[in-house]
Motif scaffolding. Structure first.
Motif, short mmCIF file in Angstrom:
data_model
loop_
_atom_site.label_atom_id
_atom_site.label_comp_id
_atom_site.label_asym_id
_atom_site.label_seq_id
_atom_site.Cartn_x
_atom_site.Cartn_y
_atom_site.Cartn_z
N ASN A 1 0.81 -1.22 0.00
CA ASN A 1 0.00 0.00 0.00
C ASN A 1 0.84 1.27 0.00
O ASN A 1 0.34 2.35 0.30
CB ASN A 1 -0.92 0.01 1.23
N TYR A 2 2.08 1.13 -0.35
CA TYR A 2 3.00 2.26 -0.31
C TYR A 2 3.39 2.74 -1.71
O TYR A 2 3.32 1.99 -2.69
CB TYR A 2 4.28 1.88 0.44
N ILE A 3 3.81 3.98 -1.74
CA ILE A 3 4.45 4.54 -2.91
C ILE A 3 5.95 4.37 -2.74
O ILE A 3 6.50 4.65 -1.65
CB ILE A 3 4.13 6.05 -3.06
N ILE A 4 6.62 3.90 -3.78
CA ILE A 4 8.06 3.75 -3.77
C ILE A 4 8.66 4.80 -4.70
O ILE A 4 8.21 4.95 -5.84
CB ILE A 4 8.50 2.36 -4.22
N ALA A 5 9.63 5.52 -4.19
CA ALA A 5 10.25 6.57 -4.98
C ALA A 5 11.76 6.43 -4.98
O ALA A 5 12.35 5.81 -4.09
CB ALA A 5 9.88 7.95 -4.43
N TRP A 6 12.33 6.99 -6.00
CA TRP A 6 13.78 7.13 -6.09
C TRP A 6 14.14 8.61 -6.00
O TRP A 6 13.52 9.44 -6.65
CB TRP A 6 14.32 6.55 -7.39
N PHE A 7 15.13 8.88 -5.19
CA PHE A 7 15.71 10.21 -5.07
C PHE A 7 17.21 10.09 -5.33
O PHE A 7 17.78 9.01 -5.24
CB PHE A 7 15.50 10.77 -3.66
N ARG A 8 17.82 11.22 -5.60
CA ARG A 8 19.27 11.24 -5.71
C ARG A 8 19.81 12.49 -5.02
O ARG A 8 19.11 13.50 -4.90
CB ARG A 8 19.73 11.17 -7.16
N GLN A 9 21.06 12.38 -4.60
CA GLN A 9 21.66 13.49 -3.87
C GLN A 9 23.15 13.55 -4.14
O GLN A 9 23.84 12.53 -4.14
CB GLN A 9 21.40 13.33 -2.37
N VAL A 10 23.61 14.77 -4.36
CA VAL A 10 25.04 15.03 -4.47
C VAL A 10 25.46 15.86 -3.27
O VAL A 10 24.63 16.59 -2.70
CB VAL A 10 25.40 15.75 -5.78
#
Length: 121
Positions: A30-39
């Motif tokens: 029941n979740y949303i899965i996201a990808w993030f990125r960081q420098v």
């Protein structure tokens, strides 16, 4: 409860990578899965999201056409396929889970440790 991102590495510009996000300790159906990125020195940037089932995918405008988010049911992962890699894609990539559909990092409850993607020119 754990999310684990994997698949990062060092690639030449123009190459491809597939990042995987695996979950353990609970169900994320029941979740949303996201990808993030960081420098270093910059805020975490939203890249893509979908439902844990793979439904309703959305990719940020800045990477649309090169990034694809999808679910691999056999591996029980949510994957981020990155094509035509550019040096500007160099970052630590994180997967995260949230109850609601949001592009804001603060909306995500569970985070994986991240996987480093380095693109050489």
């Amino acid at each position: 409860v754990q999310l684990q991102a994997s698949g990062g590495g060092l690639v030449q510009a123009g190459g491809s990578l597939k990042l995987s996000c695996a979950a353990s300790g609970r169900t994320f159906s029941n979740y949303i899965i996201a990808w993030f990125r960081q420098v270093p020195g910059k805020e975490r940037e939203f890249v893509a999201l979908c439902e844990w089932s793979g439904g309703s995918p959305y990719v940020a405008d800045s990477v649309e056409g090169r990034f694809t988010i999808s679910r691999d049911s056999a591996q029980n992962t949510v994957n981020l396929q990155i094509n035509s890699l550019m040096p500007g894609d160099t970052a630590v990539y994180y997967c995260a889970a949230a109850r609601g559909r949001t592009m804001t990092p603060s909306g995500y409850v569970y985070w994986g440790r991240g996987t480093q993607v380095t693109v050489s020119s």
